[in-house]
Scaffold this active site. Structure first.
Site, PDB file in Angstrom:
ATOM      1  N   LYS A   1       0.700  -1.023  -0.167  1.00  0.00           N
ATOM      2  CA  LYS A   1       0.084  -0.263  -0.087  1.00  0.00           C
ATOM      3  C   LYS A   1       0.612   1.281  -0.072  1.00  0.00           C
ATOM      4  O   LYS A   1       2.453   1.026   0.906  1.00  0.00           O
ATOM      5  CB  LYS A   1      -0.847  -0.631   0.903  1.00  0.00           C
ATOM      6  CG  LYS A   1      -1.844   1.042   1.374  1.00  0.00           C
ATOM      7  CD  LYS A   1      -2.861   0.776   2.656  1.00  0.00           C
ATOM      8  CE  LYS A   1      -4.233   1.758   2.167  1.00  0.00           C
ATOM      9  NZ  LYS A   1      -4.475   1.802   4.007  1.00  0.00           N
TER      10      LYS A   1
ATOM     11  N   SER B   1      -9.541   1.293   3.006  1.00  0.00           N
ATOM     12  CA  SER B   1      -8.814   2.787   1.631  1.00  0.00           C
ATOM     13  C   SER B   1      -8.435   1.993   1.216  1.00  0.00           C
ATOM     14  O   SER B   1      -7.627   2.176   0.420  1.00  0.00           O
ATOM     15  CB  SER B   1      -8.905   3.722   2.640  1.00  0.00           C
ATOM     16  OG  SER B   1      -7.126   3.232   4.003  1.00  0.00           O
TER      17      SER B   1
ATOM     18  N   SER C   1     -10.336  -0.334   6.969  1.00  0.00           N
ATOM     19  CA  SER C   1      -9.703  -0.608   5.431  1.00  0.00           C
ATOM     20  C   SER C   1      -9.132  -1.561   5.092  1.00  0.00           C
ATOM     21  O   SER C   1      -8.001  -1.942   3.856  1.00  0.00           O
ATOM     22  CB  SER C   1      -8.788   0.412   5.369  1.00  0.00           C
ATOM     23  OG  SER C   1      -9.598   1.701   5.193  1.00  0.00           O
TER      24      SER C   1
HETATM   25  N1  GLN Z   1     -13.560   3.532   6.593  1.00  0.00           N
HETATM   26  C1  GLN Z   1     -12.524   4.603   7.709  1.00  0.00           C
HETATM   27  C2  GLN Z   1     -12.821   5.483   7.521  1.00  0.00           C
HETATM   28  O1  GLN Z   1     -12.879   6.455   6.304  1.00  0.00           O
HETATM   29  C3  GLN Z   1     -11.783   3.310   7.728  1.00  0.00           C
HETATM   30  C4  GLN Z   1     -10.940   3.924   6.968  1.00  0.00           C
HETATM   31  C5  GLN Z   1      -9.177   3.131   7.637  1.00  0.00           C
HETATM   32  O2  GLN Z   1      -9.409   1.626   7.738  1.00  0.00           O
HETATM   33  N2  GLN Z   1      -8.204   3.477   6.796  1.00  0.00           N
HETATM   34  O3  GLN Z   1     -11.897   6.233   8.532  1.00  0.00           O
END
Ligand code: GLN
Length: 492
Positions: free
Chosen positions: A76, A151, A175
């Site tokens: 990532k 994400s 995410s």
């Molecule tokens: N969807 C969640 C957010 O937008 C989690 C994102 C994540 O785990 N990085 O904060």
């Protein structure tokens, strides 16, 4: 070769069925041929990958190579990589080339893995659909009109489409698990502190955790073996001993008690998704587990608590992007104030700005007690709910997401609808627990994920349950049609 699991690739490399250069070239060719469809990579450095693969082949020839030697892995784009751009999906870091490797990257290098490239992601890991990336959205390999989740959507799509055998992700509120569910792969968010955060661009420091994304629980165990462990350079990393996460994979599930929280099976869960989850639970029962009804009474407070705490931490973490030290700088600033404001206005996207505004508000002098402090108190109650459940059961199971992947654009103008996607994943981060998503069915041809939640540092048990489930089912072996692509049967 591209259809092999990491475990199969390890064996094939050791038995000289193929070389790391061949395997790596095969995946690079697939990225070249297919990633136009998915946009799952932000950066690929083919010559560096092939160079590392050639070095891996030399090590393999000595017969004394570490476990992941020659295995290509995608990372990532949130992990700092020495000499290779680390954008975090943002214009703010579009020009940022770190002078050092994140601990996770160092550990993969030490384990012999080959870095294939850096994967696309929501900007600063904020999002559940991968639509907030400066580099454009990622598309779901199962249906390119759908989001891959976020994400870590680039990592999930790359693995699902077999552009990489495995990848890293990070999970602040879901995410790793949510994109794994949407793309039909297996993902593990370890216990908070199990994996070092050094060199991982910070979003919400008390929640962020890196973990593996792959086709199977066994592959996740192989990757976690490389990632996990204390890091003296990360004061929040845990000193708790690591284990060989492959050791317990085959344990039988006789007597395992699985808790099913009422709150994860109520209104809001799509009925076809619920049927897949129930089918998976019956399978676990057939393997010897006992299903126990439990309750997590503060579940309704997880979305509000998370969406105060995560933005609050993000607003302080992101204050470092000021146009002075590194990253984007606006052209021709007239004074310091102009430099700060235009740099941040131009460098950040809408969702990141929204989080900074919410977080700054929640932390401001007059509101701190009412919002931030209150959210921290609620967080304690949420954690206590899990501790109470774990007195009765060994793991907790439920859906990863309320439904399968949705269409691109369907929720991008409605932040609240987007935040509700995280309703089943956020509590795990607030409580610091390990959580997994395991492919558990299809709704039409959209994958569904079963979520497994464990006690702190009980990753081995989660991997064991997932592995036994995968030996009895074949959901994790399904592959999206779009990924058959022009190279099927070719070198890759
Ligand atoms: N969807 C969640 C957010 O937008 C989690 C994102 C994540 O785990 N990085 O904060």
């Amino acid at each position: 070769m591209h259809t092999n699991s990491v475990a199969q690739l390890i064996e094939g490399l050791r038995e000289r069925q193929f070389s790391s250069v061949e395997v790596t070239q095969g995946f690079l060719d697939r990225i070249d041929a297919l990633d136009g469809l998915y946009n799952s990579f932000i950066s690929v450095d083919a010559s560096a990958a092939l160079h590392a693969a050639a070095a891996a082949d030399k090590r393999l020839a000595t017969g004394e190579a570490p476990p992941l030697t020659g295995i290509p892995i995608a990372h990532k784009d949130i992990f700092c990589t020495d000499g290779m751009r680390t954008s975090c999906g943002s214009r703010m870091l579009d020009n940022f080339v770190p002078p050092y490797d994140a601990t996770v990257i160092q550990r993969f290098r030490a384990a012999g893995a080959v870095m294939l490239g850096k994967t696309n992601m929501d900007e600063f890991a904020m999002g559940s659909s991968n639509e907030s990336s400066f580099y454009g959205p990622v598309r779901n390999p199962w249906d390119t009109g759908l989001v891959p989740g976020g994400s870590s959507g680039g990592s999930a799509a790359a693995v699902a489409a077999m552009l990489a055998p495995a990848a890293t992700g990070t999970d602040t509120g879901g995410s790793i698990r949510q994109p794994a569910a949407f793309c039909g792969i297996t993902g593990l968010k370890p216990t908070y502190g199990r994996v070092s955060r050094l060199g991982m661009v910070a979003f919400a420091s008390s929640l962020d955790q890196a973990g593996p994304m792959a086709h199977s629980a066994q592959d996740c165990a192989l990757l976690l073996n490389a990632m996990a462990g204390h890091d003296p350079l990360d004061s929040t990393s845990s000193c708790t001993d690591t284990e060989d996460y492959c050791n317990a994979l085959d344990n039988n599930l006789q007597g395992l008690r699985i808790g099913l929280p009422d709150e994860y099976f109520g209104d809001g869960l799509d009925s076809a998704t619920g049927e897949c989850i129930n089918g998976a639970l019956r399978e676990l029962e057939a393997l010897g587990a006992t299903l126990v009804q439990v309750s997590l009474p503060h579940s309704a407070l997880t979305v509000p608590a998370y969406y105060i705490i995560a933005p609050a931490e993000a607003s302080t973490n992101l204050s470092r992007y000021d146009g002075v030290r590194y990253g984007y700088r606006c052209p021709d600033p007239v004074d310091l104030h102009d430099l700060y404001t235009r740099t941040r206005e131009q460098g950040f996207g809408d969702e990141v700005k929204r989080r900074i505004l919410v977080g700054t508000y929640a932390l401001s002098a007059g509101y701190y007690d009412a919002y931030y402090k209150k959210a921290q108190q609620v967080r304690r109650l949420i954690k206590q709910d899990f501790m109470n459940c774990f007195e009765q059961v060994d793991i907790i199971a439920g859906p990863t997401t309320p439904g399968p992947a949705f269409a691109l654009g369907a929720k991008s103008d409605d932040p609240i609808a987007m935040y509700l996607e995280d309703v089943y994943t956020l509590a795990v981060n607030l409580a610091g627990l390990p959580g997994m998503s395991v492919p558990a069915g299809l709704v039409g041809d959209k994958p569904v994920g079963l979520q497994l939640i464990g006690r702190h540092f009980d990753e081995s048990r989660l991997l064991n349950v997932a592995h036994r489930f995968q030996q009895a089912t074949d959901w994790h072996l399904r592959r999206p049609e779009s990924a058959a692509g022009p190279l099927t049967g070719g070198a890759a």
